[in-house]
Design an enzyme around this catalytic site. Structure first.
Site, PDB file in Angstrom:
ATOM      1  CG  ASP A 166       6.436 -17.616  18.115  1.00  0.00           C
ATOM      2  OD1 ASP A 166       6.556 -16.397  18.279  1.00  0.00           O
ATOM      3  OD2 ASP A 166       7.409 -18.378  17.944  1.00  0.00           O
ATOM      4  CD  GLU A 196      11.269 -13.340  17.891  1.00  0.00           C
ATOM      5  OE1 GLU A 196      11.785 -13.696  18.956  1.00  0.00           O
ATOM      6  OE2 GLU A 196      10.802 -14.159  17.078  1.00  0.00           O
TER       7      GLU A 196
HETATM    8 CO    CO Z   1       9.106 -17.986  17.423  1.00  0.00          CO
HETATM    9 ZN    ZN Z   2       7.966 -15.325  19.082  1.00  0.00          ZN
END
Ligand code: CO
Ligand code: ZN
Length: 333
Positions: A166, A196
């Site tokens: 991720d 993010e």
């Molecule tokens: Co994440």
């Molecule tokens: Zn992510």
């Protein structure tokens, strides 16, 4: 793509400190883009212009985030142990016992205070990082230093496991899509975003700068296919997920339809994503300026925000195929 994914996941880049990841991305994409720039928040914005003769090209922004969750030193105690807080959604259950590395190269082990009840779960405030020091003086870490999980990439059958899958899996998918793109009727912006994990901050400035007609965030999505997991349809190995809903956004139905029909036409397996936890850069893109038609392409993932996040290699390859199908033809909305 495996080699690239290994390099990307073994590179350190907690939110706000994406420099090393950006260097890897830049090296890969420079020969593939018509223009590349980096904005004030560190987002990499790479443009592939529409092919000659394209009628009224749409500006399409694809975004994958370069940052990963991390830890930040908040206090060094008199015995040289480092107390810390989270950068993004680092959780107690996955941080306990982890090995971490600071940006200055120092490694540490996450230990925890004595438990009253052996089975209790431990919060981050009860943990510390042991870097091998015995006093503040010989501790090589100062308040504000940032760390991330340290864990090598591994292959387990069809599955790939690493820290920061991720969203380095999304970053790898975007790069591979660029590599395969010969020509497109769209004006495409491949954006590698920052921050993010602390609330889609990079995507907000990047989307404002690009001012796209259509946005797609390429990120991971937790699945419901492990014992005792929450009930969700998404599973590993069944294809990329087309986002319909997550906690902070409703994907634009026109984008969902466009993605579904592209997948069906190209016979690419896909899943419909209704996510019960979390969100992505898609939310920031959707809400920029006067609003953008936005969707999400999500890579199924297990053990999100742990140091051993797991994806399926076929899902990555099918994600590249789906993006290629989307970028290959003009859209009518
Ligand atoms: Co994440
Ligand atoms: Zn992510």
């Amino acid at each position: 793509m495996k080699k690239l994914l290994q390099t990307l996941t073994e590179t350190f880049g907690p939110s706000g400190y994406e420099d090393a990841v950006r260097a890897v991305v830049m090296k890969e994409i420079k020969p593939l883009a018509d223009e590349v720039r980096v904005d004030a928040l560190g987002n990499v914005i790479a443009r592939v212009k529409p092919s000659k003769g394209a009628k009224k090209p749409k500006r399409v922004m694809l975004a994958a985030h370069m940052d990963e969750i991390g830890l930040i030193a908040s206090h060094i105690d008199r015995n040289g142990f480092v107390r810390f807080i989270n950068v993004g959604a680092a959780t107690g259950r996955y941080t306990l016992g982890a090995r971490v590395r600071f940006l200055n190269g120092i490694s540490g082990v996450v230990g925890f205070d004595r438990l009253e009840n052996f089975d209790e779960s431990v919060s981050l405030s009860k943990m510390f990082i042991d870097v091998g020091a015995s006093s503040p003086k010989d501790c090589p870490i100062k308040v504000g230093d940032v760390a991330a999980f340290e864990r090598p990439f591994a292959e387990m059958g069809k599955r790939l496991v690493a820290k920061s899958m991720d969203d380095r899996a999304g970053v790898a998918v975007l790069i591979e899509t660029m590599r395969g793109l010969k020509s497109t009727p769209h004006d495409v912006y491949f954006v590698f975003t920052t921050q993010e994990e602390v609330g889609t901050r990079g995507a907000a400035t990047a989307a404002f700068g690009v001012d796209p007609d259509i946005g797609i965030a390429v990120d991971v999505t937790p699945v419901g296919d492990t014992p005792g997991s929450i009930k969700m349809e998404m599973k590993l190995g069944a294809g990329p997920c087309i986002k319909i809903r997550d906690v902070f956004m409703l994907a634009d139905p026109r984008v969902v339809k466009w993605m579904v029909s592209a997948a069906e036409k190209a016979r690419i397996p896909f899943q419909r994503e209704v996510l019960l936890i979390g969100s992505t850069d898609a939310r920031a893109i959707q809400l920029t300026r006067a609003g953008v038609a936005t969707g999400g392409l999500s890579i199924p993932i297990r053990y999100t925000h742990s140091s051993s996040e797991m994806v399926d290699y076929e899902d990555l390859k099918n994600s590249v195929k789906l993006l290629a199908a989307l970028l290959g033809k003009a859209v009518s909305f």
